[in-house]
Design an enzyme around this catalytic site. Structure first.
Site, PDB file in Angstrom:
ATOM      1  N   HIS A   1       0.617  -1.394  -0.180  1.00  0.00           N
ATOM      2  CA  HIS A   1      -0.172  -0.080  -0.071  1.00  0.00           C
ATOM      3  C   HIS A   1       0.914   1.100   0.097  1.00  0.00           C
ATOM      4  CE1 HIS A   1      -3.949  -1.862   0.532  1.00  0.00           C
ATOM      5  NE2 HIS A   1      -3.267  -2.941   0.967  1.00  0.00           N
TER       6      HIS A   1
ATOM      7  N   ASP B   1       3.322   9.307  -1.001  1.00  0.00           N
ATOM      8  CA  ASP B   1       2.152   8.581  -0.615  1.00  0.00           C
ATOM      9  C   ASP B   1       2.091   7.567  -1.730  1.00  0.00           C
ATOM     10  OD1 ASP B   1      -0.008   7.974   1.005  1.00  0.00           O
ATOM     11  OD2 ASP B   1      -0.674  10.279   0.919  1.00  0.00           O
TER      12      ASP B   1
HETATM   13  C1  GDG Z   1      -2.142   3.858   2.989  1.00  0.00           C
HETATM   14  C2  GDG Z   1      -1.388   4.569   2.251  1.00  0.00           C
HETATM   15  C3  GDG Z   1      -2.938   4.240   0.506  1.00  0.00           C
HETATM   16  C4  GDG Z   1      -8.854   9.932   7.742  1.00  0.00           C
HETATM   17  N1  GDG Z   1      -9.489  10.734   8.581  1.00  0.00           N
HETATM   18  C5  GDG Z   1     -10.657  10.278   8.981  1.00  0.00           C
HETATM   19  C6  GDG Z   1     -10.714   9.079   7.965  1.00  0.00           C
HETATM   20  N2  GDG Z   1      -9.710   9.002   7.155  1.00  0.00           N
HETATM   21  C7  GDG Z   1      -9.466   8.011   6.389  1.00  0.00           C
HETATM   22  C8  GDG Z   1      -9.793   8.588   4.943  1.00  0.00           C
HETATM   23  C9  GDG Z   1      -8.948   7.763   4.028  1.00  0.00           C
HETATM   24  C10 GDG Z   1      -8.070   6.839   5.040  1.00  0.00           C
HETATM   25  O1  GDG Z   1      -8.245   7.262   6.463  1.00  0.00           O
HETATM   26  C11 GDG Z   1      -6.669   7.474   4.714  1.00  0.00           C
HETATM   27  O2  GDG Z   1      -6.311   6.956   3.609  1.00  0.00           O
HETATM   28  P1  GDG Z   1      -5.125   7.232   2.933  1.00  0.00           P
HETATM   29  O3  GDG Z   1      -4.719   6.762   1.590  1.00  0.00           O
HETATM   30  O4  GDG Z   1      -5.043   8.886   2.668  1.00  0.00           O
HETATM   31  O5  GDG Z   1      -3.901   7.205   3.677  1.00  0.00           O
HETATM   32  P2  GDG Z   1      -2.966   6.064   4.692  1.00  0.00           P
HETATM   33  O6  GDG Z   1      -3.691   5.871   5.740  1.00  0.00           O
HETATM   34  O7  GDG Z   1      -1.654   6.367   4.909  1.00  0.00           O
HETATM   35  O8  GDG Z   1      -2.938   4.663   3.761  1.00  0.00           O
HETATM   36  C12 GDG Z   1      -1.697   5.316   1.182  1.00  0.00           C
HETATM   37  C13 GDG Z   1      -3.802   3.633   1.528  1.00  0.00           C
HETATM   38  O9  GDG Z   1      -3.124   3.038   2.317  1.00  0.00           O
HETATM   39  C14 GDG Z   1      -4.660   2.542   0.688  1.00  0.00           C
HETATM   40  O10 GDG Z   1      -3.893   1.910  -0.096  1.00  0.00           O
HETATM   41  O11 GDG Z   1      -3.778   5.313  -0.409  1.00  0.00           O
HETATM   42  O12 GDG Z   1      -1.110   5.819   0.268  1.00  0.00           O
HETATM   43  O13 GDG Z   1      -0.199   5.446   2.862  1.00  0.00           O
HETATM   44  O14 GDG Z   1     -10.086   6.727   3.594  1.00  0.00           O
HETATM   45  O15 GDG Z   1     -11.162   8.984   4.754  1.00  0.00           O
HETATM   46  N3  GDG Z   1     -11.922   8.393   8.229  1.00  0.00           N
HETATM   47  C15 GDG Z   1     -12.861   8.862   9.189  1.00  0.00           C
HETATM   48  N4  GDG Z   1     -12.947   9.807  10.089  1.00  0.00           N
HETATM   49  C16 GDG Z   1     -11.588  10.393   9.982  1.00  0.00           C
HETATM   50  O16 GDG Z   1     -11.529  11.529  10.746  1.00  0.00           O
HETATM   51  N5  GDG Z   1     -14.023   7.766   9.145  1.00  0.00           N
END
Ligand code: GDG
Length: 472
Positions: free
Chosen positions: A157, A365
């Protein structure tokens, strides 16, 4: 279809959150499992004084959830240590924060071995196994040692680092060799895949066939690109939900006619929040006409608080936010609101919709799902503008965003200005293109594509240069 057994460090499906998953990876895995009647195995998040390997089993809908507790030393060496103090910073180009410790490496090996032993009891001969992320790279090798011949896929990821950085890892070759115990290894983007094949080429003299098949260390695997997406249909219904509309209204009311810029991230140094704050400060300095007419909301949910680098970053962010508000704030205007609490996904959708622009500017990222969620949440008749870092995996797909270099403060400040003054026609054109991309490469496309490729076992390819030997 065979039963699907998914393994990730933590299991995102729990009764505590009403059976609904929170966060990117969790939501994605839940979608795959629901349609495949599977098992989801991982660490419970709890510790036990002495490791027993005892599985706690639960059934949530069609999914069997299986968890094990770990010893405190395991959590320290494997999770806080090798996963989040070694691999995470290294794979995000932060060699300065990377800690190479033999105790961490030993803990990583130990926990993967423990997971394999615990998991073995759950696996039936026809099951397909799908292992997720950097915490678990050695898991297939450990399972193979126990005689497991099932199909096993691995999805990374996060980015794969450039060879020059990756080779600073003392056991780099071992980690790569362990990936060859999988039948399929997936990356988010062609760039991460190319960093991996660059390593194979330069360090091992290997070329990968057009079909992605490569043979080394006496084994054959297949490599592929599977960009993760989001469930746009779920977002459409979330957008219409009461909680979402309510969150939008409350946010809009608090804006008092001001334009809002939003940032949502897990609080992590890879997300570029510090650079983003500084760019916003630059924007306020360059555009005095915008002061009191704009407002930035940064939601940064706490994560990995036990790791020192995260505590340091929190302190720096608190200081910068305080400085911006102290310098520019007035009696009735707080330029930057920075909150560490989490929100429900449907509330987030409403908040996204109230924002005229999103600043999603990670320094590095794997993909970044927030960028996609922001776009999916917009009102088609009056969409906001996505400002996206070129260093997010998502930038490879989301070319209609305003693409920025997060290290270039002036460019970021200009992009904020451009986004907030962009006319409706351009906003709609950009949004439509972005939304069409999200619909075409959605979450189902991701997991179905991966599982289809995994079902098609790699065959030794005559064009491959074979490098003999066994895994170090
Ligand atoms: C890893 C990789 C890759 C955030 N704050 C809240 C909340 N979130 C949710 C967002 C989003 C998720 O968390 C974060 O996903 P990301 O993709 O932006 O980042 P990582 O956690 O670092 O994830 C990344 C991912 O894996 C998937 O393969 O994209 O690059 O680093 O869905 O919405 N959700 C809720 N409340 C919050 O306050 N419910």
């Amino acid at each position: 279809m065979s039963r699907l057994v998914v393994v990730s460090n933590r299991v995102g499906l729990s009764r505590d959150v009403g059976g609904g998953a929170v966060g990117g990876l969790s939501a994605a895995i839940t979608a795959a499992l629901r349609q495949n009647q599977g098992v989801w195995f991982g660490w419970s998040g709890e510790t036990t004084p002495q490791y027993t390997g005892q599985l706690s089993l639960d059934r949530i809908g069609d999914v069997t959830v299986a968890k094990v507790d770990l010893e405190p030393q395991d959590v320290e060496d494997y999770y806080n240590g090798y996963a989040n103090n070694t691999l995470w910073p290294l794979f995000h180009n932060r060699l300065d924060l990377t800690n190479f410790s033999r105790a961490y490496a030993a803990g990583y090996a130990r926990v993967n071995q423990r997971f394999a032993e615990a998991l073995q009891a759950l696996i039936a001969p026809g099951d397909t196994l799908w292992i997720h992320d950097y915490h678990l790279i050695p898991l297939a090798a450990e399972l193979r040692k126990l005689g497991c011949t099932n199909r096993i896929g691995f999805f990374l990821h996060i980015p794969w680092p450039a060879r020059q950085l990756f080779t600073t890892l003392p056991s780099h070759e071992k980690l790569v060799a362990q990936l060859f115990d999988y039948d399929l290894v997936g990356f988010h983007t062609a760039e991460w895949l190319s960093a991996f094949t660059g390593y194979l080429r330069n360090e091992k003299g290997l070329e990968v066939g057009d079909d992605g098949v490569v043979e080394a260390f006496g084994r054959t695997t297949r490599l592929g690109v599977f960009p993760i997406g989001i469930h746009t249909a779920d977002f459409a219904s979330e957008n219409a939900s009461e909680a979402s509309i309510d969150a939008q209204k409350r946010t809009e009311k608090s804006l008092a006619g001001r334009q809002m810029i939003i940032g949502v991230d897990r609080l992590d140094y890879s997300k570029g929040i510090e650079e983003r704050f500084l760019a916003y400060e630059q924007y306020l300095q360059d555009h005095s006409e915008a002061r009191e007419k704009v407002f930035m909301l940064q939601i940064a949910t706490l994560s990995r608080d036990a790791v020192e680098a995260y505590q340091d970053m929190r302190n720096r962010l608190d200081a910068i936010a305080g400085r911006i508000n102290g310098h520019y704030g007035t009696l009735d205007w707080v330029p930057l609101r920075y909150v560490n609490s989490g929100y429900r996904q449907d509330e987030l959708a409403g908040i996204y919709r109230a924002a005229r622009a999103a600043l999603i500017t990670p320094l590095r990222d794997g993909m970044n799902l927030v960028a996609k969620e922001y776009v999916a949440a917009q009102d088609p008749a009056d969409p906001g503008v996505l400002i996206l870092s070129r260093f997010a995996g998502a930038a490879a797909q989301m070319k209609a965003a305003l693409i920025v270099n997060p290290y270039d403060r002036d460019e970021m400040a200009e992009a904020i200005h451009r986004a907030l003054t962009m006319d409706l026609t351009e906003r709609m054109l950009r949004w439509r293109e972005l939304k069409a991309g999200l619909d075409a490469e959605n979450l189902d496309h991701w997991w179905q594509g991966f599982l289809e490729a995994l079902a098609d076992r790699p065959k030794p390819c005559p064009r491959m240069v074979r490098v003999g030997g066994t895994a170090p």
